[in-house]
Design an enzyme around this catalytic site. Structure first.
Site, mmCIF file in Angstrom:
data_model
loop_
_atom_site.group_PDB
_atom_site.id
_atom_site.type_symbol
_atom_site.label_atom_id
_atom_site.label_comp_id
_atom_site.label_asym_id
_atom_site.label_seq_id
_atom_site.Cartn_x
_atom_site.Cartn_y
_atom_site.Cartn_z
ATOM 1 N N HIS A 118 0.813 -1.219 0.000
ATOM 2 C CA HIS A 118 0.000 0.000 0.000
ATOM 3 C C HIS A 118 0.849 1.272 0.000
ATOM 4 C CE1 HIS A 118 0.859 0.644 4.315
ATOM 5 N NE2 HIS A 118 0.764 -0.672 4.402
ATOM 6 N N ASP A 119 0.363 2.271 -0.709
ATOM 7 C CA ASP A 119 0.940 3.622 -0.723
ATOM 8 C C ASP A 119 2.310 3.697 -1.381
ATOM 9 O OD1 ASP A 119 -1.171 5.042 0.943
ATOM 10 O OD2 ASP A 119 -0.528 3.501 2.367
ATOM 11 N N GLY A 136 4.781 -1.477 2.503
ATOM 12 C CA GLY A 136 4.054 -0.237 2.288
ATOM 13 C C GLY A 136 4.959 0.982 2.287
#
Length: 255
Positions: A118-119, A136
């Site tokens: 994520h991100d 992430g």
């Protein structure tokens, strides 16, 4: 579109996109012109794919992330053009604790079983070999290469044209243009083969070689090395990219 594919009515798909059997495409998914989506692919949204991306079987694109803080917020995954996503690759959406978005550029190759957490922010023209893994919040520059089974810790940065050897465990930032390898990863020189293949001039490579020795061979602190590099004249554009990658380091530099 194969008749066994399940496509949500709220998905926006260009007319010339091909979709294989048993693929599932959820709501809030946008797929640009010329994309080829293979069989048994799952794409959830909000996710936006640009043009001419090729997604192979069993890939999972835009799925909810594995962060325990994630509570179903409407985060996104954005992908550019001409990417190749091979078998069983997993690309996750962002979290509201960060940017709320995972961003992938153009012309990247994700080999089988690669994972993007994520991100993450990924530039253009990168190669992720089999089972390369990003936690992430990782940032990857342009033309970076991750060897098979390599892994990058959360919040780490990897600079332009850098390369990580297979099986590397990376827990700190990687400067632009260098090669790292090992567990824990250590820097082993400039990515000279890559620079020559991409048409870097002899003058630029010479300046980067001098800069590399200053940072990694003189026993200077990072700030001392940066101060010395900024005094180098004339400074080619490539040297400034190297300096910027050093300045942006927040987790410490892989040396």
């Amino acid at each position: 579109m194969h008749p066994t594919a399940l496509i949500d009515s709220r998905a926006k798909i260009a007319d010339d996109v091909s979709i294989g059997p048993y693929t599932i495409i959820g709501p809030d998914v946008e797929i640009g012109a010329g994309c080829e989506i293979g069989p048994h692919v799952v794409i959830n949204g909000p996710t936006q794919l640009g043009q001419r991306n090729r997604i192979f079987q069993f890939a999972s694109i835009g799925e909810a992330c594995q962060d325990k803080k994630y509570a179903g917020e409407p985060t996104r995954l954005i992908m550019g053009d001409d990417n190749v996503v091979r078998e069983s690759v997993t690309l996750h959406r962002g979290t509201v604790q960060d940017r709320g978005e995972t961003t992938i550029g153009s012309r990247n190759l994700f080999m089988a079983y690669a994972h993007v957490g994520h991100d993450c922010i990924i530039g253009d023209d990168c190669i992720f070999a089999n089972a390369a893994t990003l936690a992430g919040h990782v940032k990857i520059g342009n033309f970076a290469i991750l060897g098979g089974l390599s892994a990058i810790h959360q919040f780490c940065h990897m600079g332009d044209h850098a390369m990580a050897g297979g099986g590397s465990i990376i827990t700190k930032d990687i400067a632009a243009y260098v090669i790292v390898n090992g567990n824990p990863a250590e820097t082993h020189g400039l990515n000279l083969v890559g620079l020559r293949r991409r048409g870097f001039s002899k003058e630029a490579i010479k300046a980067l070689s001098q800069a590399y020795k200053l940072v990694f061979r003189q026993g200077l602190t990072l700030q001392q090395a940066i101060d010395a590099l900024e005094q180098m004249t004339p400074a080619p554009e490539e040297l400034q990219v190297f300096i910027d990658s050093l300045k942006s380091s927040q987790r410490g530099l892989t040396r």
